[in-house]
Enzyme design. Structure first.
Site, PDB file in Angstrom:
ATOM      1  N   GLY A 114       0.812  -1.270  -0.021  1.00  0.00           N
ATOM      2  CA  GLY A 114       0.067  -0.208   0.122  1.00  0.00           C
ATOM      3  C   GLY A 114       0.823   1.253   0.057  1.00  0.00           C
ATOM      4  O   GLY A 114       0.438   2.049  -0.734  1.00  0.00           O
ATOM      5  N   ALA A 115       1.977   1.388   0.859  1.00  0.00           N
ATOM      6  CA  ALA A 115       2.856   2.292   0.912  1.00  0.00           C
ATOM      7  C   ALA A 115       4.088   1.992   1.768  1.00  0.00           C
ATOM      8  O   ALA A 115       4.115   0.814   2.053  1.00  0.00           O
ATOM      9  CB  ALA A 115       2.112   3.430   1.600  1.00  0.00           C
ATOM     10  N   MET A 116       4.930   2.594   1.641  1.00  0.00           N
ATOM     11  CA  MET A 116       6.348   2.400   2.494  1.00  0.00           C
ATOM     12  C   MET A 116       6.842   3.668   3.092  1.00  0.00           C
ATOM     13  O   MET A 116       7.032   4.633   2.434  1.00  0.00           O
ATOM     14  CB  MET A 116       7.173   1.569   1.652  1.00  0.00           C
ATOM     15  CG  MET A 116       8.741   1.034   2.326  1.00  0.00           C
ATOM     16  SD  MET A 116       8.206  -0.155   3.472  1.00  0.00           S
ATOM     17  CE  MET A 116       9.711  -0.045   4.656  1.00  0.00           C
ATOM     18  N   GLU A 117       7.343   3.432   4.313  1.00  0.00           N
ATOM     19  CA  GLU A 117       7.608   4.455   5.089  1.00  0.00           C
ATOM     20  C   GLU A 117       9.068   5.174   5.194  1.00  0.00           C
ATOM     21  O   GLU A 117       9.632   5.525   6.167  1.00  0.00           O
ATOM     22  CB  GLU A 117       7.411   4.278   6.746  1.00  0.00           C
ATOM     23  CG  GLU A 117       8.301   3.065   7.093  1.00  0.00           C
ATOM     24  CD  GLU A 117       7.754   1.719   7.189  1.00  0.00           C
ATOM     25  OE1 GLU A 117       7.026   1.357   6.136  1.00  0.00           O
ATOM     26  OE2 GLU A 117       8.433   0.851   7.678  1.00  0.00           O
ATOM     27  N   HIS A 172      -0.869   5.688   8.940  1.00  0.00           N
ATOM     28  CA  HIS A 172      -0.087   4.532   9.174  1.00  0.00           C
ATOM     29  C   HIS A 172       1.737   4.776   8.892  1.00  0.00           C
ATOM     30  O   HIS A 172       2.478   4.490   9.702  1.00  0.00           O
ATOM     31  CB  HIS A 172      -0.375   3.567   8.367  1.00  0.00           C
ATOM     32  CG  HIS A 172       0.208   2.183   8.426  1.00  0.00           C
ATOM     33  ND1 HIS A 172      -0.272   1.051   8.936  1.00  0.00           N
ATOM     34  CD2 HIS A 172       1.551   1.815   8.106  1.00  0.00           C
ATOM     35  CE1 HIS A 172       0.677  -0.124   8.900  1.00  0.00           C
ATOM     36  NE2 HIS A 172       1.892   0.448   8.375  1.00  0.00           N
ATOM     37  N   GLU A 173       1.728   5.345   7.800  1.00  0.00           N
ATOM     38  CA  GLU A 173       3.145   5.726   7.513  1.00  0.00           C
ATOM     39  C   GLU A 173       3.974   6.480   8.303  1.00  0.00           C
ATOM     40  O   GLU A 173       5.169   6.609   8.672  1.00  0.00           O
ATOM     41  CB  GLU A 173       3.518   6.175   5.931  1.00  0.00           C
ATOM     42  CG  GLU A 173       2.680   5.110   4.935  1.00  0.00           C
ATOM     43  CD  GLU A 173       3.093   3.803   5.099  1.00  0.00           C
ATOM     44  OE1 GLU A 173       4.207   3.377   5.191  1.00  0.00           O
ATOM     45  OE2 GLU A 173       2.231   2.571   4.888  1.00  0.00           O
ATOM     46  N   GLU A 178       4.837  -2.972  12.426  1.00  0.00           N
ATOM     47  CA  GLU A 178       3.635  -2.789  11.694  1.00  0.00           C
ATOM     48  C   GLU A 178       2.297  -2.820  12.814  1.00  0.00           C
ATOM     49  O   GLU A 178       1.305  -2.275  12.206  1.00  0.00           O
ATOM     50  CB  GLU A 178       3.434  -4.094  10.880  1.00  0.00           C
ATOM     51  CG  GLU A 178       4.338  -4.218   9.709  1.00  0.00           C
ATOM     52  CD  GLU A 178       4.620  -2.750   8.965  1.00  0.00           C
ATOM     53  OE1 GLU A 178       3.435  -1.952   8.968  1.00  0.00           O
ATOM     54  OE2 GLU A 178       5.551  -2.457   8.301  1.00  0.00           O
TER      55      GLU A 178
HETATM   56 ZN    ZN Z   1       3.516  -0.459   7.763  1.00  0.00          ZN
END
Ligand code: ZN
Length: 842
Positions: free
Chosen positions: A256-259, A290-291, A313
């Site tokens: 979904g995404a990456m931080e 979340h990120e 996570e």
């Molecule tokens: Zn995450």
């Protein structure tokens, strides 16, 4: 290619200290590779040896402390480094391959305009596809990046740009200490929007062909970003630590995404080109939050090794949902969490591959990647929500802040977190945190909470008890703090919280405070969804659900009730047809989009796998009818209308009406039949045999975007035609050229419940072809394709026997083994449910 083991990482982590990486990348040229140079400075015990990792197309030069080394010593991905000194400099130059699977330096050419876009994905051990490194999370270092790229491009990395000394040359400032899996950059003619908040420079990026759509939503995205940042600054004493906060929406992204600190990556499906429901906007908001949570959990304080992946996570998932609810307009994120994310967690926790939230030991990085699952995210976040209910929010936040202060820019473990939480938790009421953590974090599997109710002749409770059970194979009971809701027929409620403590009562808790109280029409355990447990109603409450559910004001309560109904059907305790009865009764009155969407989506997966073809057809017709009524009552142009339309499209067999929608006939007022909805209609028409290759080609010609290409690939794989199936299967098991997304789309389209006869021969072929197919691909894509291409509708004993034969081999990758073990268990459950229903019918 060996995966770094925990033992090796521990030894190397003790032996060396990495100070900095000077990374120089040349991204000019349009070949299949790019030039990578890295100078790594690190300290070591003199005379010892270690190794660095690199996965080059061609290794050109290696120099350790000024002495040339032989590139031929590279074995698999390991570069041996002998005779170390107290301080060392390693130089490695290589040609590195671009990726089209979202692992390493991904390169994407936009079919809409021919422009080229790059971005770097280093999670979980992929930095070595970009430059040589000591690729483990506890060897943090400062990164200094320089890039040569076409002069017209935009280039951005983790740190601020320091200088642009010549056209086509970018120099970035040194980063604060980062783990190797957090290094990233983007490069290409990206569209950019800049802003600022509270002293933090903000930016949004996307490719040019999506620019108008990003511009349209920029206010919403930036507002959410600002609101979340403010909320995190209220919750945490430590401020955001990575300078700028940029968010890049990139093509063909796997997650979904990456931080990545300073340059968060999102899948650019989050830049909406067609109408979307509010759930999709909410998921984008939750993902942004979340990120951002990772900037503290993961980036500021990082797990020491992958066995503590949950420290990243679970916290990011919990805080993402919580902060989105507290700070943005999406106040109902806990309903979405209950409905969608927890279904994922419960399913994962009941599979053979389940594992504790915090496993004692993850053997190597490859096993760590497998734990990017419903346990590490959804169950872990649920467990944290339960911890907050059990410990109190103040003690919880005090513990987190102590944890950040103690380990900032370092690494930490579960034990470290418990130390921080205990100090605050003990002060807050003397709860036994170590005992709690052992049961909740170190043990797998899910409990069931069942209500046992007796009522006297006057309609008053004589006894209400909560009976907690665990699977026979894993008999662990846990303390739970839960809400208990007592609902009258008109939906009015009396609610209170209780502690269940099996250490005191053996797992049967009598709610003495309810004795003599008037019996409710419906008694709901875990009302408010504070704990992670399956819930079962008492028989009288179960009978009242169709009557009471539509009138309940609280969407979270409705979500818990729907989850109960879906779960009981999944377990074969109640027939799927009964679930369809409930949908017919309650769905047309539903007002919460996420509930309508997920009841339709989750029940569909049961209808497709648990019912024989005739019963399935009848069930689909009834679901289409319920969707039609929902559609008739939904406000024009709003999310609920779109959700109802999507549900109807997926269930109907009325090809004429579907064709009419494509031509603009009989479309409900306010519903936009735009690019995405057109593809949904066409997909259904293809499955029904009412549209073919020519219609798909025409639609693809009208939609030349990359998404259009994905939708077309999925439709082509779904064609009820032997030649189309053969072509799709060849792609699934043999192709090594297509991107991750096109492969996935093909695998998604292949199996259709309507095409059992046509695809019968491929059931066996899955088990014979997939080991070789997996071997041709990198881990993430290989596992995704294997999962999507599993014959999930072939619910029959021979499929399970073929799975067993495959699993008896000793040469499977860990990823394929897990895919087949879990998918086979889904088949087992479907078979059990079919047998149970057949027995009831007889
Ligand atoms: Zn995450």
């Amino acid at each position: 290619m060996p995966s770094l083991t925990r033992v090796e990482a521990t030894a190397r982590g003790a032996a060396i200290t990495v100070e900095s990486y000077q990374v120089d990348l040349d991204l000019t040229g349009d070949g299949d590779t790019f030039r990578s140079r890295v100078e790594v400075r690190f300290r070591a015990t003199p005379g010892t040896a270690t190794f660095a990792e690199v996965k080059p197309a061609q290794l050109l030069a290696v120099r350790l402390n000024g002495r040339d080394a032989d590139p031929g010593t590279l074995t698999d991905n390991r570069l041996p480094l002998d005779d170390l000194e107290a301080t060392n400099t390693l130089f490695v130059e290589a040609e590195m391959a671009y990726s089209n699977t979202g692992e390493g330096m991904h390169r994407f050419v936009d079919p809409a305009d021919g422009e080229t876009y790059l971005y770097a994905v280093t999670f979980l051990d992929n930095v070595q596809r970009i430059f040589a490194a000591f690729d483990q999370p506890d060897l943090k270092a400062s990164f200094v990046l320089t890039v040569t790229a076409p002069p017209g491009w935009t280039v951005s990395g983790n740190a601020e740009m320091a200088a642009n000394p010549a056209p086509g040359r970018w120099e970035f400032a040194p980063t604060v200490p980062l783990s190797t899996y957090l290094f990233s950059l983007i490069a290409g003619p990206y569209h950019v929007l800049r802003a600022e908040h509270d002293g933090v420079p903000l930016a949004l990026y996307c490719r040019q062909s999506l620019a108008e759509h990003l511009d349209a939503d920029a206010d919403e995205i930036l507002t959410i970003t600002r609101q979340c940042l403010d909320r995190f600054h209220q919750l945490f004493t430590e401020r955001y630590s990575f300078g700028k906060y940029e968010q890049a929406f990139v093509p063909e992204f796997n997650l979904g995404a990456m931080e990545h600190p300073g340059i968060v990556a999102f899948r650019d499906d989050y830049v909406f080109r067609s109408a979307v429901t509010d759930t999709q906007r909410e998921m984008r908001a939750t993902t942004i939050a979340h990120e951002m949570a990772h900037m503290w959990f993961g980036n500021l304080v990082t797990m020491r090794w992958w066995d503590d992946l949950w420290l990243n996570e679970s916290f990011a998932e919990y805080l993402g949902v919580r902060v989105a609810a507290e700070a943005t307009r999406f106040e109902g994120t806990w309903t979405t969490f209950a409905m969608r994310r927890k279904a994922w967690g419960y399913a994962a926790d009941q599979r053979p591959s389940t594992h504790p939230v915090a496993p004692q030991e993850v053997a190597d990085a490859a096993e760590g990647l497998l734990n990017v699952d419903g346990i590490s995210y959804a169950k872990g976040a649920s467990v944290l929500r339960q911890l907050v209910a059990w410990l109190g929010d103040e003690a919880f936040l005090a513990g987190l802040n102590a944890h950040f202060a103690a380990h900032r820019f370092g690494n930490a473990t579960l034990a470290d977190l418990l130390t921080s939480l205990s100090a605050s938790g003990t002060a807050a009421g003397g709860r036994d945190l170590a005992g709690w953590a052992e049961l909740w974090l170190r043990r797998s599997q899910v409990n069931t909470l069942r209500a046992e109710v007796t009522v006297d002749a006057d309609g008053r409770y004589t006894e209400v008890a909560v009976v907690q059970t665990a699977p026979e194979s894993y008999p662990v009971l846990r303390p739970h703090r839960i809400g208990v809701g007592r609902y009258a027929a008109d939906g009015s409620v009396r609610r209170h919280e209780v502690d269940l403590d099996p250490a005191v009562d053996g797992g049967r808790t009598v709610l003495g405070e309810l004795a003599g109280e008037p019996a409710a029409r419906l008694l709901l355990l875990n009302d408010g969804d504070l704990t992670f447990a399956k819930v079962r109603l008492d028989p009288a409450s179960a009978d009242a659900v169709p009557l009471v559910l539509p009138g309940l004001a609280d969407s979270l309560t409705r979500a818990v009730l729907w989850s109960e109904a879906l779960d009981a059907a999944t377990d074969g305790e109640r027939p799927v047809t009964g679930l369809v009865d409930l949908m017919v009764a309650a769905l047309p009155a539903e007002t919460e989009v996420i509930i309508a969407e997920d009841v339709l989506g989750l029940s569909r997966s049961l209808v497709d796998r648990y019912l024989d073809p005739l019963t399935r057809s009848a069930a689909l017709a009834r679901i289409a009818g319920a969707c039609q009524r929902l559609l008739d009552g939904a406000p024009a142009g709003e999310s609920l209308q779109l959700a109802a339309a999507r549900g109807w499209i997926a269930a109907t067999t009325d090809a004429d009406l579907l064709v009419g929608w494509l031509a603009g006939r009989d479309v409900p007022a306010g519903l936009k039949v735009d690019a995405e909805l057109r593809w949904a209609v066409l997909r259904r028409l293809v499955v029904l045999g009412a549209a073919g290759a020519a219609e798909i080609a025409a639609e693809a010609a009208a939609d030349v975007s990359s998404t259009g290409a994905e939708r077309a690939a999925r439709c082509r794989a779904a064609l009820p035609d032997p030649a189309a199936k053969q072509a799709a299967w060849d792609v699934i098991v043999r192709d090594t050229e297509l991107s991750n997304r096109l492969l996935e789309a093909t695998a998604e389209g292949f199996w259709q419940p309507e095409q059992a006869e046509l695809t019968a021969a491929y059931v066996e072929r899955y088990f014979t072809d997939m080991p070789a197919a997996v071997a041709r691909r990198t881990a993430w894509t290989a596992d995704r394709v294997a999962m999507l291409a599993f014959p999930r509708y072939a619910v029959a004993q021979p499929t399970r026997e073929a799975a067993a034969a495959l699993l008896a081999r000793d040469d499977l990758t860990p990823g394929l083994r897990r895919v087949v073990v879990d998918a086979d268990d889904d088949l087992r459950r479907a078979l059990v449910a079919r047998t149970a229903v057949a027995a009831t019918a007889a």
